[in-house]
Design an enzyme around this catalytic site. Structure first.
Site, mmCIF file in Angstrom:
data_model
loop_
_atom_site.group_PDB
_atom_site.id
_atom_site.type_symbol
_atom_site.label_atom_id
_atom_site.label_comp_id
_atom_site.label_asym_id
_atom_site.label_seq_id
_atom_site.Cartn_x
_atom_site.Cartn_y
_atom_site.Cartn_z
ATOM 1 C CB CYS A 15 -0.950 -0.006 1.203
ATOM 2 S SG CYS A 15 -2.246 -1.261 1.057
ATOM 3 C CE LYS A 18 -4.309 3.512 -0.884
ATOM 4 N NZ LYS A 18 -5.176 3.306 0.287
ATOM 5 N N GLY A 53 -14.284 9.799 0.282
ATOM 6 C CA GLY A 53 -14.267 8.405 -0.142
ATOM 7 C C GLY A 53 -14.142 7.434 1.008
ATOM 8 C CG ASP A 54 -16.790 5.215 4.038
ATOM 9 O OD1 ASP A 54 -16.118 4.529 4.814
ATOM 10 O OD2 ASP A 54 -17.678 6.004 4.393
ATOM 11 C CG ASP A 72 -6.896 -2.393 -2.039
ATOM 12 O OD1 ASP A 72 -5.737 -2.242 -2.466
ATOM 13 O OD2 ASP A 72 -7.358 -1.727 -1.100
ATOM 14 N N GLY A 143 -11.492 -13.609 -13.035
ATOM 15 C CA GLY A 143 -10.924 -12.287 -12.840
ATOM 16 C C GLY A 143 -10.403 -11.726 -14.141
ATOM 17 C CG HIS A 144 -8.977 -8.209 -16.665
ATOM 18 N ND1 HIS A 144 -9.348 -8.680 -17.903
ATOM 19 C CD2 HIS A 144 -8.199 -7.115 -16.890
ATOM 20 C CE1 HIS A 144 -8.840 -7.910 -18.845
ATOM 21 N NE2 HIS A 144 -8.139 -6.953 -18.257
ATOM 22 C CB SER A 145 -4.520 -11.770 -16.153
ATOM 23 O OG SER A 145 -4.919 -12.470 -17.329
#
Length: 335
Positions: A15, A18, A53-54, A72, A143-145
């Site tokens: 993280c 970010k 933004g929550d 995420d 998912g996606h790659s």
């Protein structure tokens, strides 16, 4: 496989990679336009971009159910691919727990430098994510790659929450205790791991741990305000909660738990750029008193898959401060 240094394939880590919080604030503010609304919306938006933004978006299904949705992903935070997958999945699922919800289903998000990293390493990352999601009772399918020079992994997660029992940023009330459910320090330890290869098992275990039990305990205790502590550090997320709720958050520095070796890592200079940007962002909004530089950096340390910060007391977890009526500073650090 485990001899690969995955963290060396990424400019940032976890993280800490970010977008800086100040820049993200401006970006979110540009999107939060009340004049722009969906045409004939299929569902009522209960939690969106208001207040900066929550942790996730929430839309109402009916009087007793609301849908929680989030995504995420991040670059490698540790060298072991299975552990990275576990940590990334726990971090994505945490957004649902931070809203007081239960994760139902997830899909993988994978970016991979297939010409420089073997695909069997990617399979280990996906296996780690699947195992943590399954431990949470969450289905994982597809998912996606994409091909990418830097490896990145995470999840898009959908969950469910009762509309009247959500945890959210803007519901903190004066007089409430402030609880933190995981120790701080993963950012500086990850920075040391990336630089030296030293493994910190306590940090890995903390990052891979689910926030589900703490979330359920908070909801059962009647807590309605909270967030998770990730890339913006404890101070950054405390500031966002205080700003959205119109209160002051007081943090007792001596009560904040830290991972073993975290203070040593700061003293030895293993502080990420993300942590320094966090501190620069919150400094105008925090009354630090006499807190030394090292303490400020630790409180601003960019966490990966951190714990929940809750406006209320949860048995078994440390109280690190309290919520006060709005004062001169949104966040106060007390010795």
């Amino acid at each position: 496989m485990t001899t690969l240094r995955l963290t060396q394939y990424a400019g940032g880590g976890g993280c800490a990679c970010k977008i800086p919080p100040g820049e993200l604030d401006d970006l979110v503010a540009a999107l939060a336009c009340p004049l722009s609304q969906p045409v004939d919306p299929a569902a009522e938006l209960l939690v969106g971009l208001e207040g900066g933004g929550d942790d996730a978006a929430v839309v109402r299904l009916d009087a007793e159910r609301a849908l929680v949705t989030t995504a995420d992903f991040f670059t490698p935070v540790v060298d072991d691919p299975y552990d990275w997958g576990r940590i990334a999945a726990a971090n994505a699922l945490s957004d649902v727990y931070a809203m007081g919800g239960t994760p139902w289903a997830a899909v993988n998000l994978l970016a991979w430098p297939r010409e420089t990293l073997p695909m069997d390493v990617a399979a280990e990352v996906l296996r780690g994510g699947r195992d943590v999601a399954h431990a949470a009772g969450c289905q994982v399918s597809g998912g996606h790659s994409v091909t990418d020079p830097e490896p990145k992994y995470g999840m898009s997660v959908v969950g469910i929450v009762h509309p009247d029992r959500m945890l959210r940023l803007d519901a903190a009330e004066p007089g409430r205790a402030l609880t933190l459910t995981k120790p701080l320090g993963s950012g500086v330890l990850n920075a040391r791991h990336k630089a030296t290869g030293t493994v910190f098992p306590e940090a890995v275990a903390a990052m891979a741990a689910l926030n589900g039990d703490a979330s359920r305990a908070a909801v059962a205790a009647g807590i309605r305000a909270g967030t998770d502590v990730t890339g913006f550090g404890l101070l950054g997320h405390a500031y966002k909660l205080a700003r959205a709720s119109g209160v002051t958050v007081a943090i007792d520095a001596s009560a904040v738990p830290f991972l073993a070796d975290a203070r040593r890592a700061v003293a030895d200079g293993f502080v990420s750029g993300g942590t320094r940007r966090n501190l620069a962002w919150v400094e105008p909004h925090v009354d630090f008193g006499a807190a030394p530089e090292a303490e400020r950096l630790l409180l601003a340390d960019a966490q990966t898959s951190g714990g929940l910060l809750l406006a209320g007391e949860v048995p078994g977890h440390p109280v690190i401060g309290e919520v006060l009526p709005r004062g001169a500073a949104p966040v106060v650090v007390r010795a």
